[in-house]
Design an enzyme around this catalytic site. Structure first.
Site, PDB file in Angstrom:
ATOM      1  N   LYS A 188       0.857  -1.180   0.000  1.00 50.31           N
ATOM      2  CA  LYS A 188       0.000   0.000   0.000  1.00 50.31           C
ATOM      3  C   LYS A 188       0.896   1.233   0.000  1.00 50.31           C
ATOM      4  O   LYS A 188       1.926   1.256   0.676  1.00 50.31           O
ATOM      5  CB  LYS A 188      -0.896  -0.007   1.243  1.00 50.31           C
ATOM      6  N   SER A 239      -9.673   2.413   2.985  1.00 49.64           N
ATOM      7  CA  SER A 239      -8.753   3.108   2.105  1.00 49.64           C
ATOM      8  C   SER A 239      -7.826   2.165   1.329  1.00 49.64           C
ATOM      9  O   SER A 239      -7.262   2.567   0.311  1.00 49.64           O
ATOM     10  CB  SER A 239      -7.896   4.077   2.939  1.00 49.64           C
ATOM     11  N   SER A 245      -9.949   0.190   7.221  1.00 48.61           N
ATOM     12  CA  SER A 245      -9.334   0.278   5.897  1.00 48.61           C
ATOM     13  C   SER A 245      -8.710  -1.004   5.376  1.00 48.61           C
ATOM     14  O   SER A 245      -8.317  -1.077   4.211  1.00 48.61           O
ATOM     15  CB  SER A 245      -8.289   1.394   5.869  1.00 48.61           C
TER      16      SER A 245
END
EC number: 6.3.5.7
Lengths: 486, 486, 100
Positions: B74, B149, B173
């Site tokens: 990420k 997210s 997330s």
């Protein structure tokens, strides 16, 4: 109208750690710009703070030294504001719960001519990180930012508004300075900014209970500036009020060239720092046994030493206080007494507070660098004690020892010998001089015998002159009385 | 090949039936052909170089179960070779001078980095529409959001663009995008995984975790990802654990708490059905369902949307255009440079959260909002403490609905916030939680959109969560399903 | 409680976020939406409840900060660290004139 000045000081002492408070970067002064700024100090994305044990230890030492409470549990908070020398956009500091709470600092201050002991209450001392530096030399109309200093550990030491004059504030600041240097937790180098004062100054009509509106004068990095800035600020505020104006609470900066304080434009609009506990740092817990270990490793504190000087050397409290204002002075005193003996302790104290301090100030020399060493002064004092020389002559000898230093402990004896300053104790020699004096002053002798007591002093004076001051005064008078009577 | 699990690929690598280079090449080709916008930065040469190293290690027999397995990170984790943007214009093109601890740990295990994954800007969002680099498409239905997210991470696993991915969870997330993309993801107990090198959103909530096809794969990844890190003051010092140790334990007698608040009117019927079906599957496996209550569930939304923005407003102050990041082209002075650079560099949602955070911390509002939220946060943690006296794990939905259409809730913060209701309280309490695929929605639209089952455990109970998830995956095939054409 | 335009301007100053008039208006509506959600907090009775600043404190009563030994561990990497900087000279970061 009579005005009362009210002063509180906030002092930032840079702690003498090798590395920064939250990073492993060096704290050495004077390195090339940004060569001691690590990712943590630069607030690069993703970095986190880790607290330096050495900084906490020094805070504990300070707390113990001033008899404060060392908080078993204290909290680091974020103080949020934007400034180029503050890379994170917040300063990690302690807000609601500081590591050191309360405490006092005692010192000597001149009040209407005579020195007095005074004690200032401390509110708190807390750990925080220093900011970087903005260099204002022009870089094509821009400022340069050096973050080497960013993250240097600071102990912010805050007093109650206990001081009533610039002189008191300076005396406190000097005492605090010598304490942190004494403890070795701060190098005390004011030119390099290791010890900086902010002064909160306000005035109020004498007798009024409430405080007046205060102004904070920031970053005073010399005792002289501290004194000048406060005095200027006091005048400014009194004039302002007397001209019907009002003091506005604000942060001001002292300009040493203009010798005046001015409002800090960059801090103008009221700040809202949005303090909150730093979520990157759990509470700082200080266990009692850690405090004990730190206590055990500390040098003897001024307070304890003061009591010991009173107890062991029978010095007055005041003398003990003055002699323990600096480690070097105390060491010198103990050096003298160590050689000269305890019964000369008071004499040693008198000399250190008198001739020695006077000469040091006149020459602008630190006691540590005094050309007359403790052992040498000890010998000099012994010579007074054993009647070899009078106190008056001793001053002369001391002056000589200072002018042309020597390594010899017995240097005083050399000078007494070479200059022939020894007191005349041989009564035969003295009697001879006395007879000459009496013969030469028949008139005075006449007056004395006819009952004019005053005449005696004149005769003594003449005799002393004849012996170049080397006669033992007691011995001389006794002899004269005998002769005049006979 | 790409439909194989990490575990299966691992045995192929150990048996030398496939090389790390072949594997990396295969996934790089798939990434190249993908139109999901899941990746923000790929560098074939860097990846193949790491693959060559891995093959060398495999040849030398220096292997861990992860050696040679490709992984994508990420873009919240900083990397020194790939760009690190946090999905923000503020950090467009930013290269970190160091690797995040998590990235380093996977390198040490011999994993091969495929690149950086798209996400909501600074991890703020539930739909991935807040990325400056454009939304990620849900592989199951390109009209749908992948969740956020960590939308890039979930989409990449679901579309088989990577067998493993890192993600971060601040309020859901990891779990929510895993659910909406039909993959397996776990958020460990707060403090298990180092935050060093994770670009901070809300420091007291952020926690990294893995995503993969199966719970077994997640266990292997967590073995390398979890662990003490001296660079993170909130990292917990605990003995090393094998998170795969309990995978095969039978669930006979397992008590599953079912919070009634998680099955209220807000929950979509099709999601509820899929979750209930999964629960009866667990009963078949010998578990019993216990009715529990988490009364403060609804309050977790306001509590979270006070605390997270407060911490974010401070964490994001470092982005000022001085040392790195976006700097406005035109400005009048320093303040103007700050406010323009930040206004240009941050997206709308990020700016809103910064403003909310500034407000709840500001003078006069701190107690009413921030402090009050922290108090209710404790009550929320106590809710769980009580619930866990009656059960071993807690189960419920991850998200009230399946993935919604891209654009549906765009620019409607409140609607997005409400959808986080089932994941926020776990993060506020710092508990471990995971999401596993348990079916699909209903109707021609929702019918192709996955549903996730949330499993919440007590502190440090990750091994049990993974066991509970693995046993379900042994008897179901939801996690084996892949979107059409994959 | 609801904010007004002056709050939004004060906040944007505090947060150093440049907002023009119509952005400020849009932002105001959004913030009021968020605060209508947040508002329910204030109704909750939390008397006697200790704030939970840190999730670790929820399961560990003796949470305490871990300390680093005082040692220099960071080498000078100024060149690396300044690569992403918008403006530097002589090793300094350049910013518009700082006025004090």
């Amino acid at each position: 109208m009579q005005w009362e000045v009210v002063i509180g000081l906030e002092t930032h002492a840079q702690l003498s750690t090798e590395s920064k408070i939250f990073s492993g970067a060096s704290t050495r002064f004077g390195a090339e710009p940004n060569t001691q700024a690590s990712p943590v100090d630069l607030a690069l994305p993703g970095v986190l703070p880790v607290l330096n044990k050495g900084a906490v230890e020094r805070a504990i030492q300070f707390g113990l030294a001033i008899g404060a409470k060392v908080a078993p549990h204290s909290i680091f908070a974020r103080k949020n504001y934007f400034y180029p020398d503050l890379p994170k956009g917040y300063q990690i500091s302690q807000y609601e719960i500081p590591v050191v709470q309360g405490g006092t600092i005692s010192f000597v201050v001149e009040k209407d001519g005579k020195p007095q002991m005074q004690t200032v209450q401390l509110t708190r001392a807390h750990l925080e990180e220093d900011a970087g530096k903005s260099l204002h030399e022009d870089y094509h109309g821009m400022s340069g930012i050096d973050l080497n200093r960013a993250g240097t550990p600071l102990l912010e030491i805050v007093t109650e508004p206990d001081m009533r004059s610039a002189a008191e504030a300076v005396a406190y600041a000097k005492a605090l300075h010598s304490l942190v240097v004494w403890l070795g937790i701060c190098d005390g180098n004011m030119q390099e900014g290791s010890f900086r004062c902010d002064a909160n100054v306000s005035v109020r009509p004498l007798g009024q209970k409430e405080y007046g509106t205060r102004c904070e004068i920031k970053n005073l990095n010399s005792f002289r500036f501290l004194e000048e800035a406060i005095n200027y600020e006091v005048r400014r505020q009194i004039e302002l009020i007397e001209d019907g104006g009002r003091v506005v609470q604000e942060t001001r900066l002292y300009d040493p060239d203009r010798k005046e304080t001015r409002s800090m434009r960059s801090k103008e609009d009221a700040q809202d720092y949005r303090y909150f506990p730093d979520p990157d740092l759990p509470p700082l817990v200080i266990a009692q046994d850690w405090i004990e270990r730190v206590k055990a490793s500390m040098p003897e504190l001024p307070g304890a030493m003061r009591e010991r000087f009173v107890r062991d050397y029978g010095l007055p409290e005041y003398d003990a206080m003055v002699l323990t204002q600096s480690k070097a002075m105390a060491a010198y005193f103990e050096g003298v007494v160590g050689k000269a003996g305890r019964d000369l302790a008071k004499t040693a104290a008198n000399w250190l507070m008198g001739d020695v301090s006077f000469t040091l100030n006149r020459e602008g020399v630190d006691i540590g660098a005094a050309p007359v060493k403790a052992a040498q002064l000890a010998v000099l004092l012994q010579r007074i004690a054993d009647g070899t020389i009078s106190n008056k002559i001793a001053k002369e000898v001391f002056g000589a020892m200072w002018e042309t230093p020597s390594g010899q402990d017995a240097y005083a004896d050399e000078i007494i010998e070479s200059k022939g300053l020894k007191q005349i104790s041989d009564s035969g020699a003295l009697e001879k001089i006395v007879d000459e004096v009496l013969a030469a002053n028949a008139k005075s002798v006449e007056e004395y015998r006819s009952g004019k007591e005053k005449a005696f002093n004149a005769i003594v004076g003449q005799a002393m002159k004849a012996t170049k001051g080397k006669a033992n005064p007691a011995q001389l008078q006794e002899l004269l009385k005998k002769k005049l009577a006979g | 090949m790409h439909n194989k699990t990490l575990k299966q690929l691992s045995s192929l690598l150990q048996a030398r039936e496939v090389s790390a280079k072949e594997l990396a090449t295969h996934y790089l080709d798939r990434i190249g052909k993908s139109d999901l916008n899941a990746f923000l930065h790929v560098d074939r040469d860097l990846t193949l170089a790491q693959a060559a190293e891995a093959d060398a290690r495999l040849a030398r027999g220096e292997v861990t179960p992860l050696t040679g397995i490709p992984i994508a990170h990420k873009d919240i984790f900083v990397t020194r070779d790939w760009r690190s943007t946090a999905g923000s214009k503020m950090l467009e093109g930013y290269i970190s001078p160091f690797d995040a601890t998590v990235v380093q740990q996977f390198r040490n295990a011999g994993m091969v980095t495929l690149g950086k994954l798209n996400c909501d800007e600074f991890a703020m969002g539930s739909s991935n529409e807040n990325s400056y680099f454009g939304p990620v498409k849900n592989p199951w239905d390109k009209a749908a959001i992948p969740g956020g997210s960590s939308g890039g991470s979930a989409a990449a696993i679901a579309a088989r663009l990577a067998p493993a991915a890192t993600a971060t969870d601040t309020g859901g997330s990891i779990r929510q995008p895993a659910a909406l993309c039909g993959v397996t993801g776990i958020k460990p107990t707060y403090g298990r995984v180092s935050r060093f090198g994770m670009i901070a959103f809300a420091s007291s909530l952020d926690q990294g975790g893995p995503m993969a096809q199966t719970a077994e794969d997640c266990a292997l990844l967590l073995n390398a990802m979890a662990g003490f890190d001296a660079k993170d003051s909130t990292s917990l010092e605990r003995p090393a654990e094998d998170f795969a140790r309990d995978l095969d334990k039978p669930l006979q007698g397992l008590k599953i708490g079912i919070p009634r608040e998680y099955f209220g009117p807000g929950l979509a019927a099709d999601v509820e059905q899929a979750v209930r079906a999964a629960l009866s599957e667990y009963e078949k496996l010998g578990a019993t369902l216990v009715d529990v209550s988490l009364p403060k569930t609804e309050l977790s939304i306001p509590v979270y949307y006070v605390i997270a923005p407060a911490e974010a407003s401070s964490n994001l102050s470092r982005f000022d255009g001085v040392r790195y990041g976006h700097r406005a082209k035109e400005y009048k002075d320093l303040a103007d440079m700050y406010s323009k650079s930040r206004a240009e560099g941050f997206g709308h949602e990020v700016q809103r959260r910064i403003l909310v955070g500034a407000y709840v911390l500001s003078h006069g509002y701190y107690d009413a909002y921030y402090l009050q939220a922290q108090k209710i946060r404790r009550l929320i943690a106590e809710d769980f403490k009580n619930a866990f006296t009656q059960c071993d794990v807690i189960m419920g939905p991850v998200c009230p609905t399946v993935a919604w259409d891209i654009g549906d809730k765009a620019d409607d913060p409140v609607a997005n916030y409400l959808a986080d209701i089932f994941t926020l309280s776990t993060s506020l309490a710092g508990l471990p939680g995971m999401s596993i695929p348990c079916g699909f929605g209903q109707g021609d639209k929702n019918g192709k959109r996955p549903v996730g089952l949330q499993i919440i455990g007590n502190y440090f109970d990750e091994a049990r969560l993974l066991n509970v998830a693995h046993q379900f995956q042994r008897v179901t095939d939801w996690h084996r399903r892949a979107p059409e054409g994959v | 409680m609801s904010l007004d335009l002056s709050d939004v301007k004060r906040l944007s100053r505090l947060a150093q976020l440049d907002l023009n008039e119509d952005q400020a208006g849009k932002t105001l509506d959004k913030l009021n939406g968020i605060f209508s959600l947040v508002e329910q907090l204030r109704a909750v009775d939390t008397s006697g409840v200790e704030p939970l600043n840190h999730p670790i404190a929820a399961h560990q009563n003796d949470v305490s900060l871990r300390l680093r030994e005082d040692a220099v561990t960071e080498p000078n990497r100024r060149e690396d660290y300044q690569k992403p900087a918008p403006a530097t000279q002589d090793g300094l970061y350049l910013v518009p004139k700082v006025i004090e």
